[in-house]
Design a protein around this motif. Structure first.
Motif, short mmCIF file in Angstrom:
data_model
loop_
_atom_site.label_atom_id
_atom_site.label_comp_id
_atom_site.label_asym_id
_atom_site.label_seq_id
_atom_site.Cartn_x
_atom_site.Cartn_y
_atom_site.Cartn_z
N ILE A 29 0.88 -1.16 0.00
CA ILE A 29 0.00 0.00 0.00
C ILE A 29 0.92 1.21 0.00
N GLU A 30 0.78 2.06 -0.99
CA GLU A 30 1.64 3.23 -1.16
C GLU A 30 0.82 4.50 -1.08
N ILE A 31 1.41 5.54 -0.52
CA ILE A 31 0.79 6.86 -0.46
C ILE A 31 1.56 7.74 -1.42
N GLY A 32 0.85 8.41 -2.34
CA GLY A 32 1.53 9.24 -3.32
C GLY A 32 0.71 10.43 -3.75
N GLU A 33 1.40 11.40 -4.37
CA GLU A 33 0.76 12.62 -4.84
C GLU A 33 0.32 12.52 -6.29
N ASN A 34 1.02 11.73 -7.09
CA ASN A 34 0.69 11.67 -8.51
C ASN A 34 0.91 10.26 -9.05
N GLU A 35 0.56 10.08 -10.31
CA GLU A 35 0.68 8.76 -10.93
C GLU A 35 1.62 8.82 -12.12
N SER A 36 2.78 9.39 -11.95
CA SER A 36 3.73 9.49 -13.06
C SER A 36 4.36 8.13 -13.34
N SER A 37 4.96 8.01 -14.50
CA SER A 37 5.62 6.75 -14.85
C SER A 37 6.80 6.49 -13.92
N LYS A 38 7.49 7.53 -13.48
CA LYS A 38 8.60 7.34 -12.54
C LYS A 38 8.10 6.82 -11.20
N TYR A 39 6.94 7.28 -10.79
CA TYR A 39 6.35 6.81 -9.53
C TYR A 39 6.08 5.31 -9.59
N TRP A 40 5.41 4.86 -10.65
CA TRP A 40 5.08 3.44 -10.78
C TRP A 40 6.33 2.59 -10.99
#
Length: 60
Positions: A29-40
């Motif tokens: 379970i991850e908490i994040g601000e955006n869904e960029s390709s770098k994030y994933w």
């Protein structure tokens, strides 16, 4: 989320995988601000680095 009297939007992402028996398992379970390709890419690399081979197919 409120931090230092500033309210910001965050999302909780649940990464589920299917194991060899066909059952779903929560991988992280991850908490994040955006869904960029770098994030994933970071999430998938962290799963790989911690030995995420328990599940055959990750579902994002």
């Amino acid at each position: 989320m409120r931090q230092d009297s500033i309210v910001s939007k965050l999302a909780a992402y649940v990464v589920v995988g299917i194991n060899d028996a066909g059952r779903k398992e929560v991988l992280t379970i991850e908490i994040g601000e955006n869904e960029s390709s770098k994030y994933w890419l970071g999430i998938l690399n962290s799963l790989k680095n911690r030995g995420g081979s328990r599940c055959s197919y990750p579902l994002l």
